[in-house]
Design an enzyme around this catalytic site. Structure first.
Site, PDB file in Angstrom:
ATOM      1  N   GLN A  32      -9.511   2.425   0.037  1.00  0.00           N
ATOM      2  CA  GLN A  32      -8.258   2.878   0.229  1.00  0.00           C
ATOM      3  C   GLN A  32      -8.289   4.176  -0.319  1.00  0.00           C
ATOM      4  O   GLN A  32      -9.151   4.653  -1.266  1.00  0.00           O
ATOM      5  CB  GLN A  32      -7.229   1.770  -0.617  1.00  0.00           C
ATOM      6  CG  GLN A  32      -7.697   1.761  -2.112  1.00  0.00           C
ATOM      7  CD  GLN A  32      -7.074   0.359  -2.912  1.00  0.00           C
ATOM      8  OE1 GLN A  32      -6.054  -0.017  -2.373  1.00  0.00           O
ATOM      9  NE2 GLN A  32      -7.746  -0.077  -3.894  1.00  0.00           N
ATOM     10  N   HIS A  63       4.767  -5.321 -14.657  1.00  0.00           N
ATOM     11  CA  HIS A  63       4.160  -6.365 -15.497  1.00  0.00           C
ATOM     12  C   HIS A  63       4.638  -7.442 -16.345  1.00  0.00           C
ATOM     13  O   HIS A  63       3.972  -8.578 -16.250  1.00  0.00           O
ATOM     14  CB  HIS A  63       2.797  -5.684 -16.219  1.00  0.00           C
ATOM     15  CG  HIS A  63       2.117  -4.641 -15.392  1.00  0.00           C
ATOM     16  ND1 HIS A  63       1.847  -3.443 -15.739  1.00  0.00           N
ATOM     17  CD2 HIS A  63       1.180  -5.040 -14.433  1.00  0.00           C
ATOM     18  CE1 HIS A  63       0.908  -2.798 -14.847  1.00  0.00           C
ATOM     19  NE2 HIS A  63       0.429  -3.754 -13.956  1.00  0.00           N
ATOM     20  N   ASP A  87      -5.369  -1.501 -12.748  1.00  0.00           N
ATOM     21  CA  ASP A  87      -5.062  -0.438 -13.770  1.00  0.00           C
ATOM     22  C   ASP A  87      -5.077  -1.100 -15.170  1.00  0.00           C
ATOM     23  O   ASP A  87      -4.798  -0.503 -16.184  1.00  0.00           O
ATOM     24  CB  ASP A  87      -3.742   0.072 -13.569  1.00  0.00           C
ATOM     25  CG  ASP A  87      -2.608  -1.087 -13.335  1.00  0.00           C
ATOM     26  OD1 ASP A  87      -2.351  -1.950 -14.016  1.00  0.00           O
ATOM     27  OD2 ASP A  87      -2.457  -1.316 -12.003  1.00  0.00           O
ATOM     28  N   ASP A 139     -14.573  -9.338  -4.716  1.00  0.00           N
ATOM     29  CA  ASP A 139     -13.667  -9.603  -3.469  1.00  0.00           C
ATOM     30  C   ASP A 139     -13.163 -10.855  -4.189  1.00  0.00           C
ATOM     31  O   ASP A 139     -13.771 -12.025  -4.299  1.00  0.00           O
ATOM     32  CB  ASP A 139     -14.038  -9.992  -2.231  1.00  0.00           C
ATOM     33  CG  ASP A 139     -13.321 -10.458  -1.265  1.00  0.00           C
ATOM     34  OD1 ASP A 139     -12.229 -11.011  -1.668  1.00  0.00           O
ATOM     35  OD2 ASP A 139     -13.529 -10.348  -0.112  1.00  0.00           O
ATOM     36  N   GLY A 140     -11.696 -11.018  -4.614  1.00  0.00           N
ATOM     37  CA  GLY A 140     -10.990 -11.992  -5.199  1.00  0.00           C
ATOM     38  C   GLY A 140     -10.940 -13.293  -4.052  1.00  0.00           C
ATOM     39  O   GLY A 140     -11.019 -14.477  -4.662  1.00  0.00           O
ATOM     40  N   ASP A 157      -2.233  -9.442  -8.728  1.00  0.00           N
ATOM     41  CA  ASP A 157      -1.389  -8.081  -8.940  1.00  0.00           C
ATOM     42  C   ASP A 157      -1.965  -7.462  -7.835  1.00  0.00           C
ATOM     43  O   ASP A 157      -3.186  -6.607  -8.089  1.00  0.00           O
ATOM     44  CB  ASP A 157      -1.604  -7.741 -10.173  1.00  0.00           C
ATOM     45  CG  ASP A 157      -1.260  -6.617 -10.366  1.00  0.00           C
ATOM     46  OD1 ASP A 157      -0.435  -6.137  -9.764  1.00  0.00           O
ATOM     47  OD2 ASP A 157      -1.690  -5.760 -11.626  1.00  0.00           O
ATOM     48  N   SER A 158      -1.515  -7.701  -6.699  1.00  0.00           N
ATOM     49  CA  SER A 158      -2.265  -6.622  -5.711  1.00  0.00           C
ATOM     50  C   SER A 158      -1.218  -5.528  -5.174  1.00  0.00           C
ATOM     51  O   SER A 158      -0.170  -5.634  -5.317  1.00  0.00           O
ATOM     52  CB  SER A 158      -2.253  -7.821  -4.330  1.00  0.00           C
ATOM     53  OG  SER A 158      -0.811  -8.239  -4.166  1.00  0.00           O
ATOM     54  N   THR A 159      -1.733  -4.946  -4.133  1.00  0.00           N
ATOM     55  CA  THR A 159      -0.895  -3.912  -3.300  1.00  0.00           C
ATOM     56  C   THR A 159       0.162  -4.786  -2.236  1.00  0.00           C
ATOM     57  O   THR A 159      -0.050  -5.920  -2.204  1.00  0.00           O
ATOM     58  CB  THR A 159      -1.717  -2.989  -2.297  1.00  0.00           C
ATOM     59  OG1 THR A 159      -2.753  -3.822  -1.708  1.00  0.00           O
ATOM     60  CG2 THR A 159      -2.595  -2.056  -3.431  1.00  0.00           C
ATOM     61  N   PRO A 164      -5.721  -4.684   3.748  1.00  0.00           N
ATOM     62  CA  PRO A 164      -6.603  -5.791   3.103  1.00  0.00           C
ATOM     63  C   PRO A 164      -6.022  -6.760   2.385  1.00  0.00           C
ATOM     64  O   PRO A 164      -6.549  -7.908   2.139  1.00  0.00           O
ATOM     65  CB  PRO A 164      -7.588  -4.682   1.950  1.00  0.00           C
ATOM     66  CG  PRO A 164      -6.633  -3.433   2.330  1.00  0.00           C
ATOM     67  CD  PRO A 164      -6.140  -3.390   3.449  1.00  0.00           C
TER      68      PRO A 164
HETATM   69  N1  AG3 Z   1       0.989  -3.714  -7.230  1.00  0.00           N
HETATM   70  C1  AG3 Z   1       1.856  -3.301  -6.280  1.00  0.00           C
HETATM   71  C2  AG3 Z   1       3.144  -3.833  -6.139  1.00  0.00           C
HETATM   72  C3  AG3 Z   1       3.744  -3.502  -4.642  1.00  0.00           C
HETATM   73  C4  AG3 Z   1       4.173  -2.165  -4.686  1.00  0.00           C
HETATM   74  N2  AG3 Z   1       4.646  -1.793  -3.470  1.00  0.00           N
HETATM   75  C5  AG3 Z   1       5.002  -0.402  -2.891  1.00  0.00           C
HETATM   76  N3  AG3 Z   1       5.225   0.458  -3.789  1.00  0.00           N
HETATM   77  N4  AG3 Z   1       5.329  -0.370  -1.742  1.00  0.00           N
HETATM   78  C6  AG3 Z   1       1.096  -3.156  -8.721  1.00  0.00           C
HETATM   79  C7  AG3 Z   1       0.087  -2.969  -9.548  1.00  0.00           C
HETATM   80  C8  AG3 Z   1       0.355  -2.696 -10.763  1.00  0.00           C
HETATM   81  N5  AG3 Z   1      -0.696  -3.387 -11.651  1.00  0.00           N
END
Ligand code: AG3
Length: 310
Positions: A32, A63, A87, A139-140, A157-159, A164
């Site tokens: 990414q 979090h 992170d 890869d989880g 804790d994903s995007t 992906p």
């Molecule tokens: N994970 C992302 C949550 C989704 C955010 N989406 C967005 N901004 N469109 C957070 C990771 C923090 N550890």
């Protein structure tokens, strides 16, 4: 100096933006694009694939609900698996619980861990050097398919679940996660915004409903995410995260290594109280997932900004 702003791609005709104080870093990883920007308000922020993930000033807003609602819903969590979370914020919050003796993080993109340690070290706050923590770059989905380890809590804790990360709401992934739970275990995952991403929200909850006996979505505010109102979902075979012993949660809360800024037993309970329009949206998950709801259906369910979805 030119006035520079950062914004995620718009949701329909809606966009939230932040003044950029400084561009600190940018890279294209094998997975990414990754940027670190200093934004007025949120502070130093991690941006993956053009979307805001976390920032120094606001990491707790995301979090705390992800980690502490799930961990306090479990009566005595010892082993936690985090999928993603490069992170280190989720890991730091998990390790605040003295009952934890193993916290394994499986992150696919090493560059996220490296950039976060370099530019946002406060977010992990030393968590990666804790004796109880282990980081695997993998890869989880593959890890869960192969592991024989069992966990009390699994946190994803994903995007956003597009591209992906869409694999993280596939039936295979969730079945493997369910098998990797110890008896009495539970799994929590971010499920997007019911306002700016109603289809992602519904797809995630629906995928959980197809996997777990008990499924409870809950809400909180993450000011740096589009529309701010955010959701997470907990799935379990045995544990209902809405019923827990207040006295023991209060005792455990006092033993945390750092005081929290959002979580309390009252907030835990309130997070599961869904506005009626969110409940009406959820009724749409009982239908065929292959056909995401149309804008007209979302409007009929009482969605407050149907203009954000085409
Ligand atoms: N994970 C992302 C949550 C989704 C955010 N989406 C967005 N901004 N469109 C957070 C990771 C923090 N550890």
């Amino acid at each position: 100096m030119a006035d520079e702003w950062f914004a995620e791609p718009p949701y329909g005709g809606v966009q939230q933006r932040y003044r950029v104080l400084e561009r600190l870093y940018s890279q294209t990883t094998p997975w990414q694009t990754l940027e670190v920007l200093d934004l007025e308000g949120p502070g130093r922020a991690l941006i993956l694939a053009g979307t805001l993930q976390t920032s120094l000033n606001e990491e707790f807003t995301y979090h705390e609900p992800l980690v502490h609602v799930a961990l306090f819903a479990h009566p005595n969590p010892h082993r936690v698996l985090i999928i993603g979370g490069g992170d280190g914020g989720a890991l730091r919050h998990v390790l605040l619980h003295p009952s934890i003796d193993r916290a394994l993080e499986v992150e696919i993109d090493q560059a996220v861990v490296e950039a976060s340690l370099r530019f946002l070290p406060e977010i992990s706050g030393g968590a990666y050097s804790d004796q109880r923590a282990e980081l695997k770059i993998d890869d989880g989905a593959r890890f869960l398919a192969e592991t024989s380890e069992r966990f009390d809590v699994i946190l994803v804790d994903s995007t956003d679940p597009v591209g992906p990360a869409a694999a993280l709401i596939s039936p295979e992934f969730l079945q493997h996660a369910r098998h990797a739970l110890a008896p009495g275990g539970l799994m929590a995952m971010q499920s997007g915004s019911p306002v700016s991403q109603p289809r992602e929200f519904l797809a995630t909850v629906r995928a959980f409903k197809n996997t777990f006996r008990i499924v409870k979505p809950y809400l909180g505010y993450v000011p740096i995410y589009p529309a701010m109102l955010w959701s997470w979902v907990i799935g379990s075979e045995e544990v209902d995260p809405t019923s827990y012993d207040d006295v023991s949660v209060r005792n455990r809360l006092e033993q945390l290594r750092e005081s929290l800024r959002i979580y309390s037993p009252a907030v835990h309970r309130a997070a599961f109280a869904l506005p009626r329009y969110v409940q009406s949206l959820l009724e749409l998950t009982d239908r065929d997932l292959d056909k995401p709801p149309t804008a007209a259906e979302l409007r009929a369910a009482g969605h407050p900004l149907p203009g954000v979805v085409a």
